[in-house]
Scaffold this motif. Structure first.
Motif, PDB file in Angstrom:
ATOM      1  N   ALA A  56      35.105  39.605 -17.005  1.00 16.36           N
ATOM      2  CA  ALA A  56      35.403  40.929 -16.470  1.00 16.36           C
ATOM      3  C   ALA A  56      36.890  41.126 -16.230  1.00 16.36           C
ATOM      4  O   ALA A  56      37.320  42.220 -15.872  1.00 16.36           O
ATOM      5  CB  ALA A  56      34.633  41.150 -15.163  1.00 16.36           C
ATOM      6  N   ASP A  57      37.683  40.078 -16.417  1.00 20.60           N
ATOM      7  CA  ASP A  57      39.137  40.123 -16.253  1.00 20.60           C
ATOM      8  C   ASP A  57      39.510  40.642 -14.864  1.00 20.60           C
ATOM      9  O   ASP A  57      40.072  41.720 -14.700  1.00 20.60           O
ATOM     10  CB  ASP A  57      39.769  41.001 -17.342  1.00 20.60           C
ATOM     11  CG  ASP A  57      41.299  40.877 -17.345  1.00 20.60           C
ATOM     12  OD1 ASP A  57      41.800  39.856 -16.826  1.00 20.60           O
ATOM     13  OD2 ASP A  57      41.974  41.785 -17.854  1.00 20.60           O
ATOM     14  N   VAL A  58      39.174  39.837 -13.842  1.00 16.63           N
ATOM     15  CA  VAL A  58      39.447  40.200 -12.446  1.00 16.63           C
ATOM     16  C   VAL A  58      40.601  39.328 -11.939  1.00 16.63           C
ATOM     17  O   VAL A  58      40.393  38.155 -11.606  1.00 16.63           O
ATOM     18  CB  VAL A  58      38.196  39.989 -11.568  1.00 16.63           C
ATOM     19  CG1 VAL A  58      38.458  40.486 -10.154  1.00 16.63           C
ATOM     20  CG2 VAL A  58      36.995  40.696 -12.177  1.00 16.63           C
ATOM     21  N   PRO A  59      41.821  39.875 -11.909  1.00 16.03           N
ATOM     22  CA  PRO A  59      42.997  39.051 -11.578  1.00 16.03           C
ATOM     23  C   PRO A  59      42.889  38.322 -10.242  1.00 16.03           C
ATOM     24  O   PRO A  59      43.252  37.141 -10.146  1.00 16.03           O
ATOM     25  CB  PRO A  59      44.139  40.075 -11.565  1.00 16.03           C
ATOM     26  CG  PRO A  59      43.680  41.175 -12.468  1.00 16.03           C
ATOM     27  CD  PRO A  59      42.201  41.259 -12.256  1.00 16.03           C
ATOM     28  N   SER A  60      42.391  38.996  -9.200  1.00 18.43           N
ATOM     29  CA  SER A  60      42.365  38.347  -7.886  1.00 18.43           C
ATOM     30  C   SER A  60      41.392  37.173  -7.860  1.00 18.43           C
ATOM     31  O   SER A  60      41.660  36.150  -7.224  1.00 18.43           O
ATOM     32  CB  SER A  60      41.978  39.368  -6.803  1.00 18.43           C
ATOM     33  OG  SER A  60      40.726  39.960  -7.085  1.00 18.43           O
ATOM     34  N   LEU A  61      40.265  37.301  -8.542  1.00 15.04           N
ATOM     35  CA  LEU A  61      39.316  36.188  -8.599  1.00 15.04           C
ATOM     36  C   LEU A  61      39.865  35.048  -9.440  1.00 15.04           C
ATOM     37  O   LEU A  61      39.726  33.873  -9.088  1.00 15.04           O
ATOM     38  CB  LEU A  61      37.967  36.665  -9.160  1.00 15.04           C
ATOM     39  CG  LEU A  61      37.180  37.660  -8.303  1.00 15.04           C
ATOM     40  CD1 LEU A  61      35.845  37.983  -8.957  1.00 15.04           C
ATOM     41  CD2 LEU A  61      36.950  37.124  -6.893  1.00 15.04           C
ATOM     42  N   LYS A  62      40.505  35.385 -10.541  1.00 15.04           N
ATOM     43  CA  LYS A  62      41.095  34.345 -11.388  1.00 15.04           C
ATOM     44  C   LYS A  62      42.179  33.590 -10.624  1.00 15.04           C
ATOM     45  O   LYS A  62      42.292  32.359 -10.708  1.00 15.04           O
ATOM     46  CB  LYS A  62      41.657  34.963 -12.684  1.00 15.04           C
ATOM     47  CG  LYS A  62      40.578  35.465 -13.628  1.00 15.04           C
ATOM     48  CD  LYS A  62      41.096  35.698 -15.031  1.00 15.04           C
ATOM     49  CE  LYS A  62      41.947  36.911 -15.135  1.00 15.04           C
ATOM     50  NZ  LYS A  62      42.306  37.218 -16.550  1.00 15.04           N
ATOM     51  N   GLU A  63      42.973  34.330  -9.874  1.00 15.61           N
ATOM     52  CA  GLU A  63      44.023  33.703  -9.078  1.00 15.61           C
ATOM     53  C   GLU A  63      43.426  32.760  -8.036  1.00 15.61           C
ATOM     54  O   GLU A  63      43.927  31.649  -7.816  1.00 15.61           O
ATOM     55  CB  GLU A  63      44.848  34.794  -8.386  1.00 15.61           C
ATOM     56  CG  GLU A  63      45.957  34.261  -7.488  1.00 15.61           C
ATOM     57  CD  GLU A  63      46.639  35.372  -6.694  1.00 15.61           C
ATOM     58  OE1 GLU A  63      47.410  35.033  -5.789  1.00 15.61           O
ATOM     59  OE2 GLU A  63      46.389  36.552  -6.978  1.00 15.61           O
ATOM     60  N   ALA A  64      42.318  33.188  -7.414  1.00 12.68           N
ATOM     61  CA  ALA A  64      41.684  32.353  -6.392  1.00 12.68           C
ATOM     62  C   ALA A  64      41.173  31.048  -7.000  1.00 12.68           C
ATOM     63  O   ALA A  64      41.348  29.971  -6.425  1.00 12.68           O
ATOM     64  CB  ALA A  64      40.536  33.117  -5.730  1.00 12.68           C
ATOM     65  N   PHE A  65      40.553  31.131  -8.161  1.00 16.55           N
ATOM     66  CA  PHE A  65      40.051  29.915  -8.810  1.00 16.55           C
ATOM     67  C   PHE A  65      41.208  29.022  -9.254  1.00 16.55           C
ATOM     68  O   PHE A  65      41.139  27.796  -9.156  1.00 16.55           O
ATOM     69  CB  PHE A  65      39.167  30.275 -10.000  1.00 16.55           C
ATOM     70  CG  PHE A  65      37.780  30.707  -9.613  1.00 16.55           C
ATOM     71  CD1 PHE A  65      36.967  29.868  -8.876  1.00 16.55           C
ATOM     72  CD2 PHE A  65      37.296  31.946  -9.994  1.00 16.55           C
ATOM     73  CE1 PHE A  65      35.676  30.259  -8.516  1.00 16.55           C
ATOM     74  CE2 PHE A  65      36.018  32.353  -9.643  1.00 16.55           C
ATOM     75  CZ  PHE A  65      35.204  31.498  -8.893  1.00 16.55           C
ATOM     76  N   GLU A  66      42.278  29.638  -9.765  1.00 14.53           N
ATOM     77  CA  GLU A  66      43.433  28.870 -10.228  1.00 14.53           C
ATOM     78  C   GLU A  66      44.063  28.088  -9.079  1.00 14.53           C
ATOM     79  O   GLU A  66      44.513  26.946  -9.253  1.00 14.53           O
ATOM     80  CB  GLU A  66      44.458  29.819 -10.856  1.00 14.53           C
ATOM     81  CG  GLU A  66      45.580  29.123 -11.602  1.00 14.53           C
ATOM     82  CD  GLU A  66      45.097  28.415 -12.860  1.00 14.53           C
ATOM     83  OE1 GLU A  66      45.511  27.243 -13.045  1.00 14.53           O
ATOM     84  OE2 GLU A  66      44.321  28.996 -13.627  1.00 14.53           O
ATOM     85  N   GLU A  67      44.069  28.690  -7.902  1.00 15.05           N
ATOM     86  CA  GLU A  67      44.692  28.060  -6.746  1.00 15.05           C
ATOM     87  C   GLU A  67      43.726  27.190  -5.947  1.00 15.05           C
ATOM     88  O   GLU A  67      44.103  26.620  -4.914  1.00 15.05           O
ATOM     89  CB  GLU A  67      45.295  29.135  -5.837  1.00 15.05           C
ATOM     90  CG  GLU A  67      46.437  29.915  -6.506  1.00 15.05           C
ATOM     91  CD  GLU A  67      46.974  31.025  -5.619  1.00 15.05           C
ATOM     92  OE1 GLU A  67      46.400  31.221  -4.510  1.00 15.05           O
ATOM     93  OE2 GLU A  67      47.939  31.692  -6.024  1.00 15.05           O
ATOM     94  N   GLY A  68      42.478  27.095  -6.409  1.00 12.41           N
ATOM     95  CA  GLY A  68      41.502  26.264  -5.714  1.00 12.41           C
ATOM     96  C   GLY A  68      41.025  26.850  -4.406  1.00 12.41           C
ATOM     97  O   GLY A  68      40.516  26.144  -3.536  1.00 12.41           O
TER      98      GLY A  68
END
Length: 944
Positions: free
Chosen positions: A733-745
């Protein structure tokens, strides 16, 4: 009077990507990637042949995109900004695709800074102005704006994937408005693929309704001022400029300069010389042979025919996969040979080696592949060209008469080199079973194809023509071959009079067994070519086919269980069940059979007088889980006790009792059976016994897992994907805030709570967690209200807030459901299709149920594909690391369970974690990391 000219304009750009994703990587003699080129060539070949045999065009041209830039980028610099670069191995194929078009002696039109759609629109209008009919070979919704009639000159479309014509009626059915208003609908709904903004939150249905009611975009936007206060009103007013910009972006340019004159597109056949030279240069030998065998032009080939489909998703599958049959004779069981001498067996083996492909089936003494005896083997090399090799026929009594047959070990010694020969493809139906039977008899088999898995990868969930939607051999034979197979019951009988297969007379056994191999060969001939033309090759070759021997090996390994521990748990559960029964009877004021739905219903609604009881057709009250949960929520203590009683009773009968019975006396381990075609989304399912439904987070579930143990000196290792479906949703779904959260653990539920409620505490995180998962399953306001214990309006506010914070999720849901309505199926990142034949049903329950399943299927299916890829790669990676003693035993949803020597633990952990984390690559590059959690212990419970 001369016939009216008919121009066909082929949207070649759509063909390219369809071809790329439908075939495995291929290279030509010079090492250049040509997979997409080959697919494109076969598609163009078939189109030329089909059109030649229909109301063929008088003129034809292929239109391609020259570049990714157009005048729309000057109007809106974010136009198509989200589109990824083409795959690295596709880029060098673009010029070869142009060469392929010209090899067919067809005009190939591509202009710099002009999109193919605009060029198609310009040619279509120019031809229509001259009184020509025009057919656009494409299913692109943007091009549907052109459909219509002007002074007897028609423009229609041809969707080759569905073999369906698209004219005014079909456009109106899809969009709810005539073709000339389609651009207004598109402007409201936007397009994430082209990054056209539209109006956030306005989906296809709302957009169609607004334009149908108000006439055009301007009037629809003007109407917002007079609307009642609502989210829609706010959005129409706030995003009016986005919609007006989008209307400009979706408008097709119809006045481009025409580089090739219409008259120069006249069709005069397809000369064979340039096409032959092209095919030879790139090593397309099979197509070259067909060309040479024909009359100098492309001819119809059975393996290039895609499934014929209707235009509506609801009906698309009713007869969607019935194929024009290759020229095969009817099944003739009298033609089969019973092989009873080594001389004849060697004859068949020699022929199989020469054929390079043989269908194989085994006959056994029972359905348990881990305990049965091998009774015989059948082979097939063509229609009616099949044999049966009996090995253990005759009565079980040592004095019983036994027919002439080859000694078992001698027959297997002769078959072993053939079945392990890499140059001969072995075709099975449900091959996992046969691989296990043969492996237990010392025979390794490779390489293989599996017609059951191929059928599943083509038609999972598809509604079929009254025969059934399963993938068993009998169903497929009837569906694809029009043939009814002999049944096991016909030979062996049922009940007390049933006989084992080894006692069936050889003439009847040969008819039955050889027919299985014959039918498998025929099904392979029909189904395997469909993978390339219908987009199943990627998921079959890269996900499912490599998994068959891996899962078979896991089943053979099995897992050790502690019988004493299970017996103790059964005893404890029995005591607890008895205690609960006493409490239930005390509350009810009478004794009754708690496990009887009829008696329980009478106690709840007649004796105790609880409200809301509903009787079914049988005349008894419903007492299913939802009813008991409702009563429990209303304070009915007896309902809560019954729910607890049911869980314990089920766990006792399903696990602590049944697992003791399931211990294999030869191996002292439990061997579950995995189905590769059991779950519509592609997940593996477990039976006999089912090890996937043990409660995950309860104390009782942990106690049951404690009974699964490692052998002395070994440990169990459990490796689990962490929140993989949420990670995939963030990517898809290309959700930047969720992707950022997963990237940062970061804890994803805490991030969601912060976004939605402004603060993170136990309550808000719990709600956020429920919402995170519920949204991905397409939950309704009432469903969410029930889970959270709030009113429906409050639940709707939460859903609205969620979509405002994560707009990509809503767009994903809208676009996914719309695509499934249009095509009839969803698709994972690896190309796995799941069909939803009731997505357009007039029955709201059927339709809404399909919509909810369609939202989740691409995510859950991609998750299943990823863990399957990890499983297929795991053992080679471990062996390469010198860890050949590590065994993969179980797959439970997102978890893999291994048994390994304790001394290998430190070395094995990083290998297992790496293989799982990188499982999607290189086929799919995810924009979120895949987290893997690993635990170890002497038992499965301790490893969690």
């Amino acid at each position: 009077m001369a016939a009216q000219p008919h121009l066909y304009l082929v949207d070649g750009s759509a063909y390219i990507f369809r071809a790329y994703h439908r075939l495995p990587p291929l290279t030509d003699p010079e090492g250049t990637p040509v997979g997409a080129v080959y697919g494109y060539t076969t598609m163009l070949w078939k189109l030329a042949e089909d059109l030649d045999k229909a109301d063929g065009p008088t003129h034809l041209a292929v239109v391609l995109d020259k570049s990714s830039y157009s005048f729309r980028n000057e109007i809106y610099d974010q136009y198509k900004a989200n589109r990824p670069d083409p795959p690295e191995d596709l880029v060098p194929q673009f010029p070869l695709i142009r060469d392929a078009t010209r090899a067919f002696s067809l005009p190939c039109i591509e202009e710099p800074d002009v999109e193919a759609d605009d060029m198609i629109a310009s040619y279509a209008r120019a031809a229509q102005e001259q009184g020509w009919n025009v057919t656009i070979v494409s299913s692109d919704k943007d091009l549907m704006q052109l459909v219509g009639d002007k002074d007897g000159a028609k423009i229609d479309m041809l969707d080759t994937m569905k073999s369906a014509r698209i004219y005014i009626e079909e456009v109106e059915e899809k969009f709810g408005v005539p073709p000339e208003k389609v651009g207004d609908v598109l402007a409201l709904m936007g397009d994430s693929v082209d990054n056209i903004p539209g109006i956030f939150g306005v989906g296809p249905k709302t957009a169609s309704k607004l334009i149908a009611e108000h006439g055009d975009l301007s009037a629809a936007l003007d109407s917002a001022e007079s609307m009642k206060k609502s989210k829609l009103k706010e959005r129409l007013i706030e995003h009016r400029e986005d919609a007006e910009l989008s209307r400009v972006l979706v408008t097709l340019k119809e006045d481009c300069e025409l580089p090739v004159a219409l008259d120069d597109m006249k069709l005069d056949g397809v000369p064979s010389e340039p096409l032959a030279a092209f095919l030879e240069k790139h090593g397309f030998t099979s197509l070259l042979k067909r060309l040479e065998a024909g009359t100098g032009s492309p001819t119809r080939a059975n393996d290039l025919n895609p499934a014929k489909q209707d235009t509506k998703g609801a009906e698309a599958s009713s007869d969607g996969n019935r194929q024009p049959l290759p020229a095969m004779p009817e099944v003739d069981r009298s033609a089969y040979e019973c092989v009873q001498t080594m001389e004849r067996l060697e004859h068949w083996i020699e022929r199989a080696r020469a054929a390079r492909l043989v269908a194989v089936d085994t006959e056994t003494s029972s359905l348990d592949c881990m305990q049965c005896d091998l009774v015989g083997v059948s082979l097939a090399l063509g229609p009616n060209d099949a044999c049966y090799i009996p090995l253990r026929h005759g009565g079980s009594d040592m004095f019983a008469d036994k027919p002439e047959q080859i000694e078992v070990s001698a027959a297997l010694d002769a078959l072993r080199p053939l079945l392990s020969d890499d140059a001969v493809l072995k075709v099975f139906h449900n091959g996992k079973y046969d691989l296990n039977v043969l492996a237990r008899n010392g025979v390794a088999v490779h390489p293989i194809d599996d017609t059951m898995v191929i059928s599943f990868d083509l038609d999972a969930g598809r509604a079929l023509d009254g025969i059934g939607g399963g993938h068993g051999m009998d169903e497929l034979a009837e569906r694809h071959l029009g043939h009814k197979c002999l049944t096991f019951k016909e030979l062996c009988g049922t009940g007390k009079k049933a006989i084992p297969f080894g006692e069936v007379p050889l003439d009847k056994a040969t008819e039955y067994a050889a027919e299985d191999a014959d039918v498998t060969w025929r099904l392979h001939t029909i189904l395997k070519p469909r993978l390339a033309t219908e987009g199943g090759t990627r998921v079959y070759e890269r996900v499912d086919r490599p998994l068959v021997p891996v899962v078979a090996q896991m089943e053979r390994y099995g897992i050790k269980v502690d019988r004493a521990r299970l017996a103790k748990l059964s005893e404890e559960f029995a005591k607890e069940i008895g205690r609960l029964e006493g409490e239930i009877h005390e509350i009810a004021g009478t004794e009754f059979t708690v496990g009887s739905p009829k008696q329980l219903g009478e106690v709840l609604f007649d004796t105790l007088g609880y409200k809301g009881g509903k009787k079914g057709k049988s005349g008894q009250y419903s007492t299913d889980q939802s009813v008991l949960e409702r009563l429990s929520g209303e304070g009915a203590e007896i309902a809560e006790k019954v729910l607890e009683w049911r869980q314990l009773a089920k766990l006792k009968s399903t696990y602590t009792d049944a697992l003791q019975e399931a211990i294999n006396p030869e191996t002292s381990r439990v061997h579950t059976s995995y189905s590769l075609v059991g779950a519509q989304t592609g997940r593996l399912s477990s039976t006999d016994p089912n090890l996937q439904n043990i409660p995950i987070r309860t104390e009782i579930g942990r106690q049951i897992r404690e009974a699964f143990v490692a052998e002395e000196g070994n440990v169990l290792l459990a490796a689990d994907y962490s929140q993989i479906e949420l990670r995939l949703a963030a990517h898809m779904a290309d959700v930047p805030s969720l992707k950022e959260a997963f990237e940062e653990g970061e804890d994803i539920h805490s991030r969601t709570a912060k976004e939605m409620f402004g603060e993170v505490n136990r309550d808000t995180r719990g709600r956020a967690k429920t919402i995170n998962f519920a949204i991905l399953y397409g939950i309704s306001r009432w469903g969410l209200a029930g889970r959270l214990g709030v009113e429906a309006d409050e639940a709707q506010d939460m859903i609205d807030t969620y979509f405002q914070r994560f707009p990509g999720i809503q767009r994903y849901i809208l676009e996914t459901t719309e695509r499934v309505r249009e095509r009839g199926y969803s698709e994972t990142l690896f190309g796995r299709k799941t069909w939803f034949p009731r997505i357009n049903s007039k029955n709201p329950n059927e339709r809404q149920g399909s919509e909810r399943a369609a939202i989740n299927a691409p995510i859950q299916g991609t998750s299943a594909d990823i863990i399957k890829r990890a499983m297929a790669r795991m053992m080679p990676a471990l062996e390469e690391a010198g860890l050949g003693n590590v065994r993969m035993l179980l797959q439970v949803h997102d978890e893999l369970v291994f048994e390994l020597p304790e001394s290998d633990l430190d070395q094995a952990k990083p290998v297992i974690e790496r293989v799982m984390a990188e499982a999607a690559q290189p086929a799919v590059e995810l924009t979120v990391p895949l987290g893997v959690e690993i635990g170890t212990g002497k038992s499965w419970g301790a490893a969690h």
